[in-house]
Motif scaffolding. Sequence first.
Motif, PDB file in Angstrom:
ATOM      1  N   GLY A  39       0.811  -1.211   0.000  1.00 33.82           N
ATOM      2  CA  GLY A  39       0.000   0.000   0.000  1.00 33.82           C
ATOM      3  C   GLY A  39       0.841   1.256   0.000  1.00 33.82           C
ATOM      4  N   THR A  40       0.181   2.359   0.233  1.00 32.77           N
ATOM      5  CA  THR A  40       0.823   3.670   0.251  1.00 32.77           C
ATOM      6  C   THR A  40       1.541   3.884   1.577  1.00 32.77           C
ATOM      7  OG1 THR A  40      -0.877   4.578  -1.197  1.00 32.77           O
ATOM      8  CG2 THR A  40       0.394   6.159   0.099  1.00 32.77           C
ATOM      9  N   TRP A  41       2.759   4.427   1.492  1.00 36.54           N
ATOM     10  CA  TRP A  41       3.564   4.734   2.668  1.00 36.54           C
ATOM     11  C   TRP A  41       4.229   6.092   2.485  1.00 36.54           C
ATOM     12  CZ3 TRP A  41       3.374   1.869   6.998  1.00 36.54           C
ATOM     13  CH2 TRP A  41       2.903   0.571   6.895  1.00 36.54           C
ATOM     14  N   TYR A  42       4.645   6.683   3.588  1.00 39.86           N
ATOM     15  CA  TYR A  42       5.389   7.951   3.595  1.00 39.86           C
ATOM     16  C   TYR A  42       6.665   7.759   4.401  1.00 39.86           C
ATOM     17  CZ  TYR A  42       0.968   9.981   2.101  1.00 39.86           C
ATOM     18  OH  TYR A  42      -0.172  10.268   1.412  1.00 39.86           O
ATOM     19  N   SER A  43       7.744   8.378   3.956  1.00 40.90           N
ATOM     20  CA  SER A  43       9.008   8.338   4.692  1.00 40.90           C
ATOM     21  C   SER A  43       8.890   9.265   5.899  1.00 40.90           C
ATOM     22  CB  SER A  43      10.161   8.780   3.799  1.00 40.90           C
ATOM     23  OG  SER A  43      10.338   7.867   2.743  1.00 40.90           O
ATOM     24  N   GLN A  63       6.988   5.800  -1.812  1.00 39.83           N
ATOM     25  CA  GLN A  63       5.627   6.094  -2.256  1.00 39.83           C
ATOM     26  C   GLN A  63       4.708   4.931  -1.912  1.00 39.83           C
ATOM     27  OE1 GLN A  63       6.838   6.921  -6.455  1.00 39.83           O
ATOM     28  NE2 GLN A  63       5.293   8.522  -6.246  1.00 39.83           N
ATOM     29  N   SER A  64       5.193   3.721  -2.228  1.00 38.11           N
ATOM     30  CA  SER A  64       4.370   2.541  -1.971  1.00 38.11           C
ATOM     31  C   SER A  64       5.243   1.307  -1.885  1.00 38.11           C
ATOM     32  CB  SER A  64       3.322   2.361  -3.080  1.00 38.11           C
ATOM     33  OG  SER A  64       3.947   2.116  -4.319  1.00 38.11           O
ATOM     34  N   PHE A  89       2.557   1.874  10.839  1.00 36.02           N
ATOM     35  CA  PHE A  89       3.997   2.034  10.638  1.00 36.02           C
ATOM     36  C   PHE A  89       4.668   0.714  10.273  1.00 36.02           C
ATOM     37  CE2 PHE A  89       4.369   0.102  14.722  1.00 36.02           C
ATOM     38  CZ  PHE A  89       5.664  -0.373  14.817  1.00 36.02           C
ATOM     39  N   VAL A  90       5.834   0.859   9.663  1.00 36.21           N
ATOM     40  CA  VAL A  90       6.723  -0.271   9.424  1.00 36.21           C
ATOM     41  C   VAL A  90       8.151   0.261   9.507  1.00 36.21           C
ATOM     42  CG1 VAL A  90       6.718  -0.031   6.890  1.00 36.21           C
ATOM     43  CG2 VAL A  90       7.289  -2.240   7.909  1.00 36.21           C
ATOM     44  N   LEU A 117      11.883   4.357   8.898  1.00 34.21           N
ATOM     45  CA  LEU A 117      10.546   4.327   9.475  1.00 34.21           C
ATOM     46  C   LEU A 117       9.585   4.911   8.461  1.00 34.21           C
ATOM     47  CD1 LEU A 117       8.479   4.072  11.820  1.00 34.21           C
ATOM     48  CD2 LEU A 117       9.224   6.364  12.567  1.00 34.21           C
ATOM     49  N   TYR A 118       8.589   4.122   8.058  1.00 36.64           N
ATOM     50  CA  TYR A 118       7.562   4.560   7.123  1.00 36.64           C
ATOM     51  C   TYR A 118       6.225   4.581   7.844  1.00 36.64           C
ATOM     52  CZ  TYR A 118      11.032   3.221   3.563  1.00 36.64           C
ATOM     53  OH  TYR A 118      12.165   3.090   2.804  1.00 36.64           O
ATOM     54  N   GLY A 119       5.382   5.528   7.464  1.00 32.24           N
ATOM     55  CA  GLY A 119       4.060   5.635   8.060  1.00 32.24           C
ATOM     56  C   GLY A 119       2.981   5.631   6.993  1.00 32.24           C
ATOM     57  N   ARG A 120       1.806   5.191   7.366  1.00 35.11           N
ATOM     58  CA  ARG A 120       0.664   5.242   6.447  1.00 35.11           C
ATOM     59  C   ARG A 120       0.179   6.676   6.278  1.00 35.11           C
ATOM     60  NH1 ARG A 120      -0.248   0.491   3.512  1.00 35.11           N
ATOM     61  NH2 ARG A 120      -0.104  -1.269   4.915  1.00 35.11           N
ATOM     62  N   LEU A 121       0.534   7.539   7.232  1.00 33.45           N
ATOM     63  CA  LEU A 121       0.240   8.965   7.163  1.00 33.45           C
ATOM     64  C   LEU A 121       1.572   9.701   7.023  1.00 33.45           C
ATOM     65  CD1 LEU A 121      -2.272   9.075  10.142  1.00 33.45           C
ATOM     66  CD2 LEU A 121      -2.840   9.070   7.708  1.00 33.45           C
TER      67      LEU A 121
END
Length: 181
Positions: A35-39, A61-62, A119-120, A138-142
């Motif tokens: 899915g979509t992720w943000y740095s 981005q994803s 998060f991931v 660290l990536y977040g869905r937001l």
Amino acid sequence: MALLLLSLWLSLVSAQDLSPRTIVRRNYDIARVSGTWYSISMASDDMKRIEENGDLHVFVQSIESLEDGRLKFNFHFMLHGECVEVAVVCDRTDRNGEYTLAYLGENRLLVSETDYRLFVTFRLQNIRNGTKTQVLALYGRLSELKPSFLHRFEKVCKTYGLGPENIISLSHQDPCYRYGR
């Protein structure tokens, strides 16, 4: 429709609490990472590689779990003032949550932990010309996470010998974001 999306986004933001009970550290269901992720943040024992103009200064981005078990990342970064997109496909190993890829040396990518929902954290181990570098991301869905997630990331970094001086924030730093990703 816009109201429905706004209410969905607001409910996700308001529910943004770090719950230790939902954190997964093994036996990953990688399809749920798609899915979509943000740095949000990065850390490294070689800061020049993750700082601006560094070869690992990229914005996710994803992430897509492919049918054959590989993991595809869509990143973007600035190159000569232009936003460039790149897809990176990592090969699955026999170990759950571990992947390999060839990029400026030999690389192992490991899922460190995730809750799938918000998060991931990934850990990259790179060996190039005999030099080892480790990077945590660290990536977040937001596009922004609450401080509890950042504190948790600091603790994860510390377990790998990386202190606060090794961490950079990428929230609201994505130069390609203003171009609509």
